[in-house]
Design a protein around this motif. Structure first.
Motif, short mmCIF file in Angstrom:
data_model
loop_
_atom_site.label_atom_id
_atom_site.label_comp_id
_atom_site.label_asym_id
_atom_site.label_seq_id
_atom_site.Cartn_x
_atom_site.Cartn_y
_atom_site.Cartn_z
N MET A 20 0.85 -1.18 0.00
CA MET A 20 0.00 0.00 0.00
C MET A 20 0.89 1.23 0.00
N ASP A 21 0.61 2.15 -0.88
CA ASP A 21 1.39 3.38 -0.96
C ASP A 21 0.81 4.41 0.00
N ILE A 22 1.58 4.77 1.00
CA ILE A 22 1.12 5.75 1.98
C ILE A 22 1.99 7.00 1.96
N THR A 23 2.68 7.21 0.86
CA THR A 23 3.54 8.38 0.73
C THR A 23 2.71 9.65 0.84
N GLY A 24 3.13 10.54 1.71
CA GLY A 24 2.44 11.81 1.89
C GLY A 24 1.26 11.76 2.84
N PHE A 25 0.96 10.59 3.40
CA PHE A 25 -0.15 10.46 4.33
C PHE A 25 0.33 10.71 5.76
N LYS A 26 -0.49 11.41 6.53
CA LYS A 26 -0.22 11.64 7.95
C LYS A 26 -0.84 10.48 8.72
N ILE A 27 -0.09 9.91 9.65
CA ILE A 27 -0.59 8.81 10.46
C ILE A 27 -0.99 9.36 11.82
N ARG A 28 -2.26 9.08 12.18
CA ARG A 28 -2.80 9.59 13.44
C ARG A 28 -3.42 8.43 14.21
N PRO A 29 -2.79 7.98 15.30
CA PRO A 29 -3.36 6.89 16.10
C PRO A 29 -4.43 7.40 17.08
N SER A 30 -5.37 6.53 17.40
CA SER A 30 -6.42 6.88 18.37
C SER A 30 -5.83 6.84 19.78
N LYS A 31 -6.54 7.46 20.72
CA LYS A 31 -6.10 7.46 22.12
C LYS A 31 -6.01 6.04 22.66
N HIS A 32 -7.01 5.23 22.32
CA HIS A 32 -7.04 3.84 22.77
C HIS A 32 -5.81 3.09 22.24
N PHE A 33 -5.51 3.27 20.97
CA PHE A 33 -4.37 2.58 20.38
C PHE A 33 -3.06 3.02 21.02
N ILE A 34 -2.92 4.30 21.29
CA ILE A 34 -1.70 4.81 21.92
C ILE A 34 -1.53 4.19 23.32
N ALA A 35 -2.60 4.22 24.10
CA ALA A 35 -2.52 3.74 25.48
C ALA A 35 -2.33 2.23 25.57
N ALA A 36 -2.95 1.50 24.67
CA ALA A 36 -2.90 0.04 24.77
C ALA A 36 -1.79 -0.57 23.92
N TRP A 37 -1.88 -0.43 22.62
CA TRP A 37 -1.01 -1.19 21.72
C TRP A 37 0.33 -0.52 21.44
N MET A 38 0.36 0.77 21.26
CA MET A 38 1.65 1.43 20.98
C MET A 38 2.59 1.26 22.17
N ARG A 39 2.05 1.36 23.35
CA ARG A 39 2.87 1.19 24.55
C ARG A 39 3.35 -0.25 24.67
N LYS A 40 2.45 -1.20 24.45
CA LYS A 40 2.80 -2.62 24.57
C LYS A 40 3.83 -3.02 23.52
N TRP A 41 3.63 -2.58 22.29
CA TRP A 41 4.53 -2.95 21.18
C TRP A 41 5.76 -2.07 21.10
N ASP A 42 5.82 -0.99 21.87
CA ASP A 42 6.93 -0.04 21.84
C ASP A 42 7.11 0.54 20.43
N TYR A 43 6.00 1.02 19.85
CA TYR A 43 6.00 1.62 18.51
C TYR A 43 5.95 3.14 18.64
N ASP A 44 6.36 3.79 17.56
CA ASP A 44 6.21 5.22 17.40
C ASP A 44 5.63 5.45 16.00
N ILE A 45 5.44 6.69 15.61
CA ILE A 45 4.82 6.98 14.31
C ILE A 45 5.64 6.41 13.15
N PRO A 46 6.97 6.60 13.11
CA PRO A 46 7.74 5.96 12.03
C PRO A 46 7.63 4.43 12.04
#
Length: 80
Positions: free
Chosen positions: A1-27
């Protein structure tokens, strides 16, 4: 999937639950979407992306808005 030029915006739920657990950031999320082995369209603007991480499979559910060039990550899931 080509996502060039797209802004990535995670939901509050995703930030609190999955981003923290997986240790991910926007890149890291951008890399996940670019390297996903499978992306299914499940609605008009809604998608599911699947990728492997170590010994587990991970899934992102997101909405893609072409008009505003934005990807809104709704939630994630993890399997074996």
């Amino acid at each position: 999937m080509d996502i060039t030029g797209f802004k990535i915006r995670p939901s509050k739920h995703f930030i609190a639950a999955w981003m923290r657990k997986w240790d991910y950031d926007i890149p890291g999320l951008k890399s996940f979407l670019e390297n996903a082995y499978k992306i299914d369209k499940v609605g008009k603007n809604k998608y599911e992306a699947y990728a492997h991480s170590s010994s587990k499979s991970r899934k992102l559910i997101f909405a893609k808005n072409d008009e505003y060039k934005e990807i809104f990550i709704i939630t994630g899931a993890e399997g074996k």
